[in-house]
Design an enzyme around this catalytic site. Structure first.
Site, PDB file in Angstrom:
ATOM      1  N   GLY A   1       0.040  -6.918  -2.766  1.00  0.00           N
ATOM      2  CA  GLY A   1       0.054  -8.270  -2.209  1.00  0.00           C
ATOM      3  C   GLY A   1      -1.079  -9.106  -2.766  1.00  0.00           C
TER       4      GLY A   1
ATOM      5  N   GLY B   1      -4.306 -12.184  -2.800  1.00  0.00           N
ATOM      6  CA  GLY B   1      -5.453 -12.711  -2.069  1.00  0.00           C
ATOM      7  C   GLY B   1      -6.578 -11.729  -1.810  1.00  0.00           C
TER       8      GLY B   1
ATOM      9  CB  CYS C   1      -1.901  -3.223  -5.150  1.00  0.00           C
ATOM     10  SG  CYS C   1      -2.650  -4.651  -5.952  1.00  0.00           S
ATOM     11  CG  LEU C   2      -3.403  -6.586   0.110  1.00  0.00           C
ATOM     12  CD1 LEU C   2      -4.857  -7.019  -0.051  1.00  0.00           C
ATOM     13  CD2 LEU C   2      -2.526  -7.794   0.452  1.00  0.00           C
TER      14      LEU C   2
ATOM     15  CD  GLN D   1      -7.595  -4.686  -2.954  1.00  0.00           C
ATOM     16  OE1 GLN D   1      -7.404  -5.711  -2.286  1.00  0.00           O
ATOM     17  NE2 GLN D   1      -7.530  -4.693  -4.278  1.00  0.00           N
TER      18      GLN D   1
ATOM     19  N   GLY E   1      -7.776  -8.485  -8.308  1.00  0.00           N
ATOM     20  CA  GLY E   1      -9.084  -9.094  -8.526  1.00  0.00           C
ATOM     21  C   GLY E   1     -10.163  -8.490  -7.662  1.00  0.00           C
TER      22      GLY E   1
ATOM     23  CG  HIS F   1       1.246  -2.415  -9.381  1.00  0.00           C
ATOM     24  ND1 HIS F   1       1.884  -2.960  -8.291  1.00  0.00           N
ATOM     25  CD2 HIS F   1       0.082  -3.104  -9.516  1.00  0.00           C
ATOM     26  CE1 HIS F   1       1.154  -3.942  -7.799  1.00  0.00           C
ATOM     27  NE2 HIS F   1       0.049  -4.049  -8.528  1.00  0.00           N
TER      28      HIS F   1
ATOM     29  CD  GLU G   1       5.045  -1.020  -8.287  1.00  0.00           C
ATOM     30  OE1 GLU G   1       4.647  -2.156  -8.591  1.00  0.00           O
ATOM     31  OE2 GLU G   1       4.271  -0.118  -7.900  1.00  0.00           O
TER      32      GLU G   1
END
Length: 405
Positions: free
Chosen positions: A268, A270, A296-297, A300, A340, A381, A383
């Site tokens: 995701g 932001g 990923c997100l 985190q 990021g 990732h 996938e």
């Protein structure tokens, strides 16, 4: 086969203005609008449609470092979500006459249709060097030749991506049935029997001779959609899992009350620290005994939920060629990445989690294994298949965790 499409805006001037005052002049393509966004770069040589339709780019404008973009047009079957998400697109050269037998429309038409402006004809190597040396910064894409730099720069400094997870997540839960390839002797099982081309063809054309829907007979996986790429659910379904996709703000009790065999936290966009309420629910999922795999997100958010910290990278990792090392085996994977922010390994409590993967280029964290839990998470990732199947086995590991439980 050539897609003969119009060339609207081919000679219109466009400008990319960075918050440090740097100005690039090029030509306009895509939608005719002005945007302010965070400027990032991606080093992939192909897959520009997958980049555009990756929800993790919401709130950002993407510069592609590969010099020719749009040459094979847009094939709608390859979209990673329901629409493109970046605010803008920055390229060295845009192909306005794409050639590919699968081409549905040109990149120009696609971006125009979804309201995304682009700028072409600029020195993307110079832009990338600026972002690498000074760090990611905000910028504006505009066609206004009378722009006022003194009025624009304060707008650029003030821009924030904000809470973009709510923008990209699904509105309500939906179901993706697991599938199994068929042979003359009946259904086959396990990822070794998975034929990606047959799977895609069977789902697209609904051919029962190629795939069989399991309809509740496979492992039940709850996928929390923080901006999920469709290939996450497809990778699980191809391994026989029945997947229920939940909106990002779904409460943990609702997910757990459906008694899933496993839980996935998706990628995701932001700053993960902007997801406070979601982090609280992720901690409740952590406290359950249900196996969890996060990307990923999601990786985190799990770290933040369990007391670790994250920080922003100078210019991030975005591309299809990033090497990551698995610490337990020493094996190096070629990975697809788009982030990021990273988890701060210096603030990890080994009683909670230990590093499982690191980035070979800069040594940053790329994955965690949670102590005493059936939970593992990765920053990259699996996938996305850049290797092309280097890290797809992580989905098999998740299946094994559910089977053991």
């Amino acid at each position: 086969m050539f897609c003969n499409h119009r060339e609207k805006g081919e000679h219109m001037k466009a400008f990319l203005i960075l918050e440090d005052g740097t100005i690039f002049t090029g030509t306009h393509f895509g939608a005719d609008k002005e945007i302010v966004s965070e400027i990032v770069f991606n080093t992939s040589m192909a897959g520009y449609l997958e980049v555009l339709t990756d929800p993790s780019y919401a709130g950002q404008a993407v510069c592609m470092t590969y010099p020719l973009i749009g040459n094979y047009g847009v094939c709608l079957d390859d979209m990673e979500s329901r629409r493109p998400w970046p605010d803008g697109f920055i390229v060295r050269e845009v192909s306005r006459t794409p050639s590919n037998f699968r081409c549905d429309l040109s990149l120009q038409e696609f971006m125009e249709q979804y309201g995304i402006p682009g700028i072409a004809g600029i020195d993307t190597r110079a832009l990338t060097r600026i972002l690498r040396e000074k760090g990611t910064m905000n910028g504006m894409i505009t066609t206004d030749e009378g722009y006022d730099l003194e009025r624009i720069l304060p707008r650029l400094h003030a821009y924030r991506t904000g809470n973009v997870v709510d923008k990209v997540t699904c509105d309500e839960p939906y179901y993706v049935p697991g599938v199994s390839k068929l042979s003359d002797n009946g259904p086959l099982s396990g990822s070794a029997d998975f034929d990606p081309e047959a799977y895609k063809a069977g789902i697209r054309e609904k051919k029962p001779s190629l795939v069989r829907e399991l309809n509740g007979k496979g492992k039940k996986v709850a996928l929390l959609d923080l901006g999920a790429k469709k290939n996450i659910a497809a990778s699980l379904a191809a391994r026989g899992c029945d997947v229920t996709v939940y909106p990002a703000r779904t409460q943990a009790i609702e997910i757990l009350s459906d008694h899933p065999d496993g839980i996935m936290l998706s990628n995701g966009p932001g700053d993960p620290k902007d997801c406070g309420a979601i982090i609280d629910e992720v901690y409740k999922l952590y406290q359950s005994d249900v196996p969890i795999f996060a990307i990923c997100l999601g990786h985190q958010l799990m770290a933040l939920a369990t007391g670790a910290d994250t920080y922003k990278l100078k210019y991030g990792h975005r591309g299809g060629n990033h090497p990551v090392k698995e610490l337990e085996t020493g094996r190096v994977y070629i990975s697809s990445q788009n982030h990021g922010y990273v988890v701060d390994m210096e603030k990890l409590d080994p009683a909670v989690a230990v590093p499982a993967f690191i980035n070979v280029n800069d040594g940053t964290n790329e994955g965690l294994k949670y102590t005493g839990k059936n939970i593992f998470t990765v920053q990259f990732h699996p996938e996305a298949c850049p290797g092309p199947q280097d890290s797809g086995s992580l989905f098999d590991k998740f299946i094994q965790m559910m089977e053991v439980r």
